[in-house]
Design a protein around this motif. Structure first.
Motif, PDB file in Angstrom:
ATOM      1  N   SER A   1      19.302  -0.729  20.713  1.00  0.00           N
ATOM      2  CA  SER A   1      18.801  -1.878  21.471  1.00  0.00           C
ATOM      3  C   SER A   1      19.949  -2.703  22.041  1.00  0.00           C
ATOM      4  O   SER A   1      19.892  -3.157  23.186  1.00  0.00           O
ATOM      5  CB  SER A   1      17.917  -2.758  20.581  1.00  0.00           C
ATOM      6  OG  SER A   1      16.795  -2.030  20.139  1.00  0.00           O
TER       7      SER A   1
ATOM      8  N   GLN B   1      15.656 -10.733  26.877  1.00  0.00           N
ATOM      9  CA  GLN B   1      15.645 -10.764  25.419  1.00  0.00           C
ATOM     10  C   GLN B   1      14.994  -9.477  24.936  1.00  0.00           C
ATOM     11  O   GLN B   1      13.984  -9.042  25.488  1.00  0.00           O
ATOM     12  CB  GLN B   1      14.852 -11.962  24.901  1.00  0.00           C
ATOM     13  CG  GLN B   1      14.868 -12.049  23.385  1.00  0.00           C
ATOM     14  CD  GLN B   1      14.021 -13.194  22.865  1.00  0.00           C
ATOM     15  OE1 GLN B   1      12.821 -13.223  23.057  1.00  0.00           O
ATOM     16  NE2 GLN B   1      14.670 -14.137  22.217  1.00  0.00           N
TER      17      GLN B   1
ATOM     18  N   SER C   1      13.421  -7.471  21.561  1.00  0.00           N
ATOM     19  CA  SER C   1      12.890  -7.666  20.210  1.00  0.00           C
ATOM     20  C   SER C   1      12.911  -6.341  19.462  1.00  0.00           C
ATOM     21  O   SER C   1      12.569  -5.300  20.024  1.00  0.00           O
ATOM     22  CB  SER C   1      11.456  -8.190  20.269  1.00  0.00           C
ATOM     23  OG  SER C   1      11.431  -9.464  20.849  1.00  0.00           O
TER      24      SER C   1
ATOM     25  N   ASN D   1      11.684  -4.552  15.744  1.00  0.00           N
ATOM     26  CA  ASN D   1      10.924  -4.666  14.495  1.00  0.00           C
ATOM     27  C   ASN D   1      11.806  -4.273  13.318  1.00  0.00           C
ATOM     28  O   ASN D   1      12.521  -3.271  13.380  1.00  0.00           O
ATOM     29  CB  ASN D   1       9.693  -3.768  14.532  1.00  0.00           C
ATOM     30  CG  ASN D   1       8.670  -4.248  15.530  1.00  0.00           C
ATOM     31  OD1 ASN D   1       8.763  -3.932  16.705  1.00  0.00           O
ATOM     32  ND2 ASN D   1       7.731  -5.029  15.081  1.00  0.00           N
TER      33      ASN D   1
ATOM     34  N   GLU E   1      16.034 -10.674  19.263  1.00  0.00           N
ATOM     35  CA  GLU E   1      15.059 -11.273  18.347  1.00  0.00           C
ATOM     36  C   GLU E   1      14.598 -10.194  17.380  1.00  0.00           C
ATOM     37  O   GLU E   1      14.333  -9.060  17.786  1.00  0.00           O
ATOM     38  CB  GLU E   1      13.870 -11.830  19.129  1.00  0.00           C
ATOM     39  CG  GLU E   1      12.855 -12.556  18.262  1.00  0.00           C
ATOM     40  CD  GLU E   1      11.810 -13.267  19.094  1.00  0.00           C
ATOM     41  OE1 GLU E   1      11.819 -14.506  19.128  1.00  0.00           O
ATOM     42  OE2 GLU E   1      10.980 -12.557  19.728  1.00  0.00           O
ATOM     43  N   LEU E   2      14.531 -10.534  16.112  1.00  0.00           N
ATOM     44  CA  LEU E   2      14.054  -9.613  15.093  1.00  0.00           C
ATOM     45  C   LEU E   2      12.617  -9.977  14.746  1.00  0.00           C
ATOM     46  O   LEU E   2      12.307 -11.147  14.524  1.00  0.00           O
ATOM     47  CB  LEU E   2      14.940  -9.690  13.851  1.00  0.00           C
ATOM     48  CG  LEU E   2      16.427  -9.428  14.076  1.00  0.00           C
ATOM     49  CD1 LEU E   2      17.192  -9.556  12.765  1.00  0.00           C
ATOM     50  CD2 LEU E   2      16.660  -8.056  14.705  1.00  0.00           C
ATOM     51  N   GLU E   3      11.763  -8.966  14.710  1.00  0.00           N
ATOM     52  CA  GLU E   3      10.348  -9.176  14.399  1.00  0.00           C
ATOM     53  C   GLU E   3      10.047  -8.629  13.014  1.00  0.00           C
ATOM     54  O   GLU E   3      10.409  -7.507  12.692  1.00  0.00           O
ATOM     55  CB  GLU E   3       9.451  -8.442  15.401  1.00  0.00           C
ATOM     56  CG  GLU E   3       9.494  -8.994  16.788  1.00  0.00           C
ATOM     57  CD  GLU E   3       8.496  -8.284  17.710  1.00  0.00           C
ATOM     58  OE1 GLU E   3       7.579  -7.589  17.208  1.00  0.00           O
ATOM     59  OE2 GLU E   3       8.638  -8.439  18.927  1.00  0.00           O
TER      60      GLU E   3
ATOM     61  N   ALA F   1      10.854 -13.550  14.929  1.00  0.00           N
ATOM     62  CA  ALA F   1       9.443 -13.646  15.280  1.00  0.00           C
ATOM     63  C   ALA F   1       8.605 -13.112  14.133  1.00  0.00           C
ATOM     64  O   ALA F   1       9.008 -12.178  13.431  1.00  0.00           O
ATOM     65  CB  ALA F   1       9.147 -12.836  16.543  1.00  0.00           C
TER      66      ALA F   1
ATOM     67  N   ASP G   1       5.417 -11.067  13.541  1.00  0.00           N
ATOM     68  CA  ASP G   1       4.565 -10.131  14.272  1.00  0.00           C
ATOM     69  C   ASP G   1       3.193 -10.073  13.603  1.00  0.00           C
ATOM     70  O   ASP G   1       3.070 -10.298  12.400  1.00  0.00           O
ATOM     71  CB  ASP G   1       5.229  -8.749  14.250  1.00  0.00           C
ATOM     72  CG  ASP G   1       4.670  -7.806  15.288  1.00  0.00           C
ATOM     73  OD1 ASP G   1       3.959  -8.264  16.199  1.00  0.00           O
ATOM     74  OD2 ASP G   1       4.947  -6.598  15.186  1.00  0.00           O
TER      75      ASP G   1
ATOM     76  N   THR H   1       9.256 -17.601  17.011  1.00  0.00           N
ATOM     77  CA  THR H   1       8.130 -17.059  17.758  1.00  0.00           C
ATOM     78  C   THR H   1       7.033 -16.569  16.828  1.00  0.00           C
ATOM     79  O   THR H   1       7.321 -15.970  15.786  1.00  0.00           O
ATOM     80  CB  THR H   1       8.602 -15.858  18.626  1.00  0.00           C
ATOM     81  OG1 THR H   1       9.702 -16.272  19.434  1.00  0.00           O
ATOM     82  CG2 THR H   1       7.491 -15.335  19.508  1.00  0.00           C
TER      83      THR H   1
ATOM     84  N   LYS I   1       3.656 -14.081  17.109  1.00  0.00           N
ATOM     85  CA  LYS I   1       2.963 -13.122  17.962  1.00  0.00           C
ATOM     86  C   LYS I   1       1.533 -12.988  17.439  1.00  0.00           C
ATOM     87  O   LYS I   1       1.329 -12.496  16.332  1.00  0.00           O
ATOM     88  CB  LYS I   1       3.697 -11.788  17.960  1.00  0.00           C
ATOM     89  CG  LYS I   1       5.120 -11.930  18.502  1.00  0.00           C
ATOM     90  CD  LYS I   1       5.819 -10.610  18.578  1.00  0.00           C
ATOM     91  CE  LYS I   1       5.387  -9.889  19.824  1.00  0.00           C
ATOM     92  NZ  LYS I   1       6.130  -8.619  20.007  1.00  0.00           N
TER      93      LYS I   1
END
Length: 198
Positions: A18, A33, A35, A37, A69-71, A99, A101, A120, A122
């Motif tokens: 990524s 940005q 993201s 997971n 960003e890490l979800e 975030a 999720d 964030t 979701k």
């Protein structure tokens, strides 16, 4: 692989890939940005932040601050409430956002909502999918959007498949979404052309 340490190697490969793709897009003039997971087993490693820092340092040509960003799924975030908020803050010091999720399908509570310093939320697609015909799902979506504003969190609607869903969400004050109503999954090399013509 969720129950095996292979998930850590896989997660680190995804983060590195990524970052590499983010660097390519930045070289093309796209300021985006990305993201990623993160699995519970990976996030809960004692050396998670140290290893994440090493991956970032290995790509000095990539601007990461505000771009990665890490979800994590909601249940993962609250499994260790004594550690996760601190870990999130350490990642923030690296310029990385967090975030939650699939928000709304796990252990949602106002205490977690208030305590977790995520950027964030979701909203899970199961609520978005039926919000146009199910008043209860619509109320849940509206409530999460309202709470997000009060707690100064971004909110993203998952599973936006139609223009009607998008219009309804805009009317509720949610202007960030993901789903096939925006675009189908595509190869990364096709994305720059798509975004310029969107």
């Amino acid at each position: 692989v969720e129950r095996h340490d292979l998930i850590v190697a896989l997660g680190e490969w995804v983060i590195d890939a990524s970052l590499q793709q983010l660097g390519r897009w930045q070289a093309q003039g796209l300021d985006l940005q990305v993201s990623v997971n993160i699995a519970a087993r990976h996030l809960q490693r004692e050396d998670f932040v140290e290893r994440l820092r090493a991956l970032i340092d290995a790509r000095p040509n990539v601007t990461v601050a505000g771009r990665l960003e890490l979800e994590v799924v909601e249940s993962t975030a609250i499994e260790d409430m004594s550690r996760i908020p601190h870990l999130i803050e350490e990642c923030r010091a690296l310029g990385i956002g967090f975030a939650i999720d699939d928000f709304g399908i796990g252990y949602s509570s106002l205490t977690y909502f208030k305590t977790l310093p995520v950027d964030t939320l979701k909203i899970d697609q199961s609520f978005i999918r039926d919000m146009l015909k199910d008043p209860d799902d619509l109320a849940i979506v509206e409530g999460v959007i309202g709470l997000s504003k009060v707690f100064r969190r971004r909110v993203i609607a998952e599973g936006v498949e139609t223009v009607e869903h998008g219009i309804a969400l805009l009317g509720l004050g949610s202007d960030l979404a993901q789903g096939w109503g925006i675009a189908r999954p595509m190869p990364a090399d096709d994305f720059a052309t798509w975004v310029r013509g969107w």
